[in-house]
Every structure is written in structure tokens, then in C-alpha cells.
Design a protein around this motif. Structure first.
Motif, short mmCIF file in Angstrom:
data_model
loop_
_atom_site.label_atom_id
_atom_site.label_comp_id
_atom_site.label_asym_id
_atom_site.label_seq_id
_atom_site.Cartn_x
_atom_site.Cartn_y
_atom_site.Cartn_z
N ARG A 174 0.86 -1.19 0.00
CA ARG A 174 0.00 0.00 0.00
C ARG A 174 0.89 1.24 0.00
NH1 ARG A 174 -3.46 -1.97 4.64
NH2 ARG A 174 -4.91 -3.33 3.57
N GLU B 141 -0.77 5.50 2.31
CA GLU B 141 -1.86 5.00 3.16
C GLU B 141 -2.45 6.13 4.01
OE1 GLU B 141 -2.79 0.90 5.41
OE2 GLU B 141 -0.83 1.76 5.81
N GLN C 144 -4.22 7.04 -1.66
CA GLN C 144 -3.90 5.66 -1.28
C GLN C 144 -4.15 4.70 -2.42
OE1 GLN C 144 -5.05 4.18 2.63
NE2 GLN C 144 -5.80 2.30 1.70
N SER C 145 -3.20 3.80 -2.63
CA SER C 145 -3.36 2.76 -3.65
C SER C 145 -2.75 1.46 -3.13
CB SER C 145 -2.67 3.18 -4.96
OG SER C 145 -1.28 3.32 -4.74
N GLU C 146 -3.20 0.36 -3.69
CA GLU C 146 -2.69 -0.96 -3.29
C GLU C 146 -2.31 -1.74 -4.53
OE1 GLU C 146 -4.46 -3.10 0.14
OE2 GLU C 146 -4.79 -4.72 -1.31
#
Length: 197
Positions: free
Chosen positions: A176, A179, A184-186
Motif C-alpha cells: 500500500r 496510506e 492511497q493505492s494498493e
């Protein structure tokens, strides 16, 4: 006759689901190696001596890469067509494991490559924020959310992310970034299967 047919259908469904569940790699079968995949990358994980995990990454758009990760989490060596890189810990990283929720640590490293003289040390800070569940296809894994921050001598952040780390597999299943922010990205693997030679 109808009862027999229904019983047969349930038996077939039970067999199909147990066969599917058998494909999920667990802590025991992970010792024979396994493959994690997502579009554009296939990664083969194999246990290696000294608590290391050897990972061979085959990318769709670039040359293959080999990594050695201590306990499957801390990168200590990387090799590809673009060069070799070693991260030499200046402390005992064995003492960091097994990881537990709430654990925090800092370890100094020296980044060494054949073409560059080290310019100083870097610090890897680990903060185990808690436990989660991560899904890979039909398989579910208990993971630890481990915030990793690498800083240089000046204190400037070189890299920061949260690793979703499976202690059973000794592998990071996803990362991630940014966060807790709107950015935010995963990025994570999507499937897992046993390694077949």
C-alpha cells in the motif's frame, strides 16, 4: 432416485471445492516453493539457506530479476540486466523475527553496488501496525500490515509503503502506498499456486 441424484451432485460439489482448496499454498507446502502472479509479473518463491527466500521475477515488459529477501520481507540482494545491488545490514536482522503486531524496529544498512561507492548508510524502520486478511484468488491468508520506511543519512525518506506480509508464506502479498491519504493505492498479487518443476 431423486434423492440419490441430489446426493451425487452434493458429493461432486464437495469434491470440486476440496480439490480447489488443495491448491492453496500453506506454511508447510510453501517450503517446496510457490508462484505468485498478477498481470505483467510472475514471481517464483523458493526457501534458501540462512532464513533467506529466493525470488525470481519474470516481467512482461523488462528483463528478469532475482532477489534474496530475509524472511521474505527484507531485501538484501537484487540482480538483473541493469546491475547488482546488495543491502548489507549493520545489525542482527534475525532478532526482528518473528514479527508481532505492535513491534517497531530500526536497522541501518549500507547499499552496495558494483558501479557506485556507498554514500552513507540508510535506515530501515519497521512498524507492525496490525493483522489483516488478504485474498489471493480463492485462497485467504493472514497477513501483518508492516509499514516500511527507508531514510538516508540526512533523514530524507527514500521509500515508504505498507507491506501486507504473510509470515506463513514468508512473502509480501501486496503493498500500500500513501496510506491514509486520498492518493492511497494498493498493488498486489492476484493468484497463488504451488511451484511445479
Amino acid at each position: 432416485m431423486k434423492t440419490t441424484a441430489i446426493g451425487f451432485v452434493f458429493a461432486m460439489l464437495a469434491l470440486a471445492s476440496s480439490a480447489q482448496a488443495a491448491d492453496c499454498v500453506d506454511a508447510k507446502s510453501a517450503k517446496a516453493g510457490f508462484v505468485l502472479e498478477k498481470p505483467g509479473i510472475r514471481s517464483e518463491f523458493r526457501p534458501a539457506p540462512g532464513g533467506m527466500v529466493a525470488v525470481v521475477n519474470d516481467y512482461q515488459s523488462q528483463s528478469p530479476q532475482t532477489q534474496y529477501l530475509y524472511a521474505g520481507l527484507i531485501e538484501v540482494f537484487r540482480d538483473s540486466d541493469t546491475g547488482r545491488l546488495s543491502m548489507i545490514p549493520l545489525g542482527d536482522i534475525k532478532k526482528l523475527f518473528p514479527l508481532k503486531a505492535g513491534a517497531k524496529s530500526k536497522t541501518e544498512f549500507v547499499r552496495v553496488s558494483a558501479k557506485k561507492t556507498p554514500k552513507g548508510t540508510e535506515t530501515l524502520a519497521l512498524n507492525v501496525k496490525g493483522k489483516e486478511t488478504y485474498k489471493l484468488g480463492d485462497c485467504k491468508y493472514n497477513v501483518l500490515a508492516v509499514n516500511e520506511t527507508i531514510t538516508g543519512d540526512s533523514g530524507a525518506v527514500v521509500d515508504s509503503f505498507t507491506a501486507l506480509y504473510s509470515p506463513d508464506l514468508q512473502a509480501v502479498l501486496a503493498r500500500r502506498y500513501d496510506e491514509g491519504t486520498s492518493a492511497q493505492s494498493e498493488v498486489g498479487f492476484e493468484t497463488i499456486k504451488p511451484l511445479t518443476e
